[in-house]
Design a protein around this motif. Structure first.
Motif, PDB file in Angstrom:
ATOM      1  N   GLU A   1       0.588  -1.343   0.187  1.00  0.00           N
ATOM      2  CA  GLU A   1       0.324  -0.161  -0.119  1.00  0.00           C
ATOM      3  C   GLU A   1       1.040   0.641   0.507  1.00  0.00           C
ATOM      4  O   GLU A   1       0.838   2.467  -0.859  1.00  0.00           O
ATOM      5  CB  GLU A   1      -0.687   0.172   1.360  1.00  0.00           C
ATOM      6  CG  GLU A   1      -2.041  -1.144   0.892  1.00  0.00           C
ATOM      7  CD  GLU A   1      -2.954  -1.372   2.067  1.00  0.00           C
ATOM      8  OE1 GLU A   1      -3.198  -0.021   2.983  1.00  0.00           O
ATOM      9  OE2 GLU A   1      -3.235  -1.748   3.029  1.00  0.00           O
ATOM     10  N   ARG A   2       1.827   1.447   0.554  1.00  0.00           N
ATOM     11  CA  ARG A   2       2.355   2.227   0.577  1.00  0.00           C
ATOM     12  C   ARG A   2       3.591   2.578   0.052  1.00  0.00           C
ATOM     13  O   ARG A   2       3.800   3.580  -0.447  1.00  0.00           O
ATOM     14  CB  ARG A   2       3.918   2.182   1.866  1.00  0.00           C
ATOM     15  CG  ARG A   2       3.246   2.974   3.231  1.00  0.00           C
ATOM     16  CD  ARG A   2       3.830   1.898   4.202  1.00  0.00           C
ATOM     17  NE  ARG A   2       5.297   3.052   4.540  1.00  0.00           N
ATOM     18  CZ  ARG A   2       6.603   3.485   5.356  1.00  0.00           C
ATOM     19  NH1 ARG A   2       6.090   1.812   6.074  1.00  0.00           N
ATOM     20  NH2 ARG A   2       6.839   3.971   5.618  1.00  0.00           N
ATOM     21  N   ILE A   3       3.960   1.500  -1.260  1.00  0.00           N
ATOM     22  CA  ILE A   3       4.491   1.922  -2.166  1.00  0.00           C
ATOM     23  C   ILE A   3       3.659   1.967  -3.466  1.00  0.00           C
ATOM     24  O   ILE A   3       3.962   2.516  -3.991  1.00  0.00           O
ATOM     25  CB  ILE A   3       5.203   0.166  -2.717  1.00  0.00           C
ATOM     26  CG1 ILE A   3       6.192  -0.073  -2.203  1.00  0.00           C
ATOM     27  CG2 ILE A   3       5.304   0.102  -4.108  1.00  0.00           C
ATOM     28  CD1 ILE A   3       6.815  -1.468  -1.843  1.00  0.00           C
ATOM     29  N   GLN A   4       2.457   1.778  -3.224  1.00  0.00           N
ATOM     30  CA  GLN A   4       1.330   2.153  -4.209  1.00  0.00           C
ATOM     31  C   GLN A   4       1.238   3.690  -3.857  1.00  0.00           C
ATOM     32  O   GLN A   4       1.269   4.343  -4.910  1.00  0.00           O
ATOM     33  CB  GLN A   4       0.180   1.627  -4.148  1.00  0.00           C
ATOM     34  CG  GLN A   4      -1.214   1.767  -5.526  1.00  0.00           C
ATOM     35  CD  GLN A   4      -0.961   1.652  -6.752  1.00  0.00           C
ATOM     36  OE1 GLN A   4       0.196   0.679  -7.063  1.00  0.00           O
ATOM     37  NE2 GLN A   4      -0.625   2.660  -7.566  1.00  0.00           N
ATOM     38  N   GLU A   5       1.130   3.836  -3.000  1.00  0.00           N
ATOM     39  CA  GLU A   5       0.761   5.203  -2.954  1.00  0.00           C
ATOM     40  C   GLU A   5       1.907   6.554  -3.335  1.00  0.00           C
ATOM     41  O   GLU A   5       2.073   7.124  -3.381  1.00  0.00           O
ATOM     42  CB  GLU A   5       0.791   6.163  -1.240  1.00  0.00           C
ATOM     43  CG  GLU A   5      -0.399   5.361  -0.389  1.00  0.00           C
ATOM     44  CD  GLU A   5      -0.753   5.010   1.450  1.00  0.00           C
ATOM     45  OE1 GLU A   5       0.736   5.633   1.589  1.00  0.00           O
ATOM     46  OE2 GLU A   5      -1.481   4.699   1.866  1.00  0.00           O
ATOM     47  N   LYS A   6       3.430   5.762  -2.753  1.00  0.00           N
ATOM     48  CA  LYS A   6       4.134   6.475  -3.674  1.00  0.00           C
ATOM     49  C   LYS A   6       4.105   6.861  -5.105  1.00  0.00           C
ATOM     50  O   LYS A   6       4.673   7.510  -5.313  1.00  0.00           O
ATOM     51  CB  LYS A   6       5.477   5.769  -2.887  1.00  0.00           C
ATOM     52  CG  LYS A   6       5.929   5.447  -1.457  1.00  0.00           C
ATOM     53  CD  LYS A   6       6.313   6.823  -0.686  1.00  0.00           C
ATOM     54  CE  LYS A   6       6.898   6.344   0.848  1.00  0.00           C
ATOM     55  NZ  LYS A   6       6.492   8.499   1.361  1.00  0.00           N
ATOM     56  N   ASP A   7       4.209   5.305  -5.242  1.00  0.00           N
ATOM     57  CA  ASP A   7       3.768   5.388  -7.495  1.00  0.00           C
ATOM     58  C   ASP A   7       2.771   6.702  -7.565  1.00  0.00           C
ATOM     59  O   ASP A   7       3.351   7.135  -8.046  1.00  0.00           O
ATOM     60  CB  ASP A   7       3.603   4.247  -7.831  1.00  0.00           C
ATOM     61  CG  ASP A   7       4.584   3.346  -7.278  1.00  0.00           C
ATOM     62  OD1 ASP A   7       5.662   3.370  -7.198  1.00  0.00           O
ATOM     63  OD2 ASP A   7       4.343   1.686  -7.553  1.00  0.00           O
ATOM     64  N   THR A   8       2.242   6.957  -6.848  1.00  0.00           N
ATOM     65  CA  THR A   8       0.571   7.039  -7.289  1.00  0.00           C
ATOM     66  C   THR A   8       0.954   9.327  -6.472  1.00  0.00           C
ATOM     67  O   THR A   8       1.015  10.030  -8.469  1.00  0.00           O
ATOM     68  CB  THR A   8      -0.361   7.907  -6.085  1.00  0.00           C
ATOM     69  OG1 THR A   8      -0.886   6.041  -6.606  1.00  0.00           O
ATOM     70  CG2 THR A   8      -1.575   8.126  -6.506  1.00  0.00           C
ATOM     71  N   ALA A   9       1.854   9.162  -6.051  1.00  0.00           N
ATOM     72  CA  ALA A   9       2.467  10.973  -5.923  1.00  0.00           C
ATOM     73  C   ALA A   9       3.904  10.957  -6.598  1.00  0.00           C
ATOM     74  O   ALA A   9       4.240  11.513  -7.209  1.00  0.00           O
ATOM     75  CB  ALA A   9       3.282  10.312  -4.468  1.00  0.00           C
ATOM     76  N   VAL A  10       4.988   9.755  -7.285  1.00  0.00           N
ATOM     77  CA  VAL A  10       5.379   9.954  -8.123  1.00  0.00           C
ATOM     78  C   VAL A  10       5.353  10.129  -9.333  1.00  0.00           C
ATOM     79  O   VAL A  10       5.814  11.379  -9.754  1.00  0.00           O
ATOM     80  CB  VAL A  10       6.353   9.076  -8.208  1.00  0.00           C
ATOM     81  CG1 VAL A  10       7.085   8.966  -9.588  1.00  0.00           C
ATOM     82  CG2 VAL A  10       7.221   8.581  -6.865  1.00  0.00           C
ATOM     83  N   SER A  11       3.805  10.006  -9.641  1.00  0.00           N
ATOM     84  CA  SER A  11       2.942   9.804 -11.168  1.00  0.00           C
ATOM     85  C   SER A  11       2.241  11.711 -10.906  1.00  0.00           C
ATOM     86  O   SER A  11       2.576  11.956 -11.454  1.00  0.00           O
ATOM     87  CB  SER A  11       1.818   8.491 -10.776  1.00  0.00           C
ATOM     88  OG  SER A  11       1.083   9.031 -12.361  1.00  0.00           O
TER      89      SER A  11
END
Length: 112
Positions: free
Chosen positions: A25-35
């Motif tokens: 979940e945290r990785i997905q949140e980080k991916d979304t933030a990077v996007s």
């Protein structure tokens, strides 16, 4: 005892699985933030490009206006010179007219 160890391992696996899910979940949140940040950066790059083009256009227009200002100033000087010359000619013509009127009156006086 074996059953207790197996239960302990199952508990550890369940805990590790939950931790992995949280990490995902945290990785997905980080991916979304990077996007999101990448999209924002791309927008800023586009805006910068547009501003650069506008700046170039404004610089060109400013140069053109300065060139026109120089021409207008030159034309204004020429017109001022022509105006002064016409004023001089008007003065000369007025003086000559007055002289001719005086001469006419003199001749008119002589003819009586």
């Amino acid at each position: 005892q074996l059953q207790t160890e197996v239960q302990g391992m199952n508990d550890s696996l369940a805990k590790a699985s939950k931790e992995l899910d949280l990490l995902r979940e945290r990785i997905q949140e980080k991916d979304t933030a990077v996007s999101d940040l990448t999209s924002e950066r791309n927008g800023l790059v586009d805006n910068n490009h547009r501003l650069t083009k506008l700046s170039e256009q404004l610089e060109f227009e400013l140069r053109s206006l300065k060139e026109r200002q120089v021409k207008v100033t030159e034309e204004q000087g020429e017109l001022q010179n022509k105006f002064q010359e016409s004023q001089r000619l008007i003065t000369i013509c007025t003086t000559e007219k007055e002289q001719l009127q005086g001469m006419y009156h003199d001749i008119e006086g002589l003819s009586k």
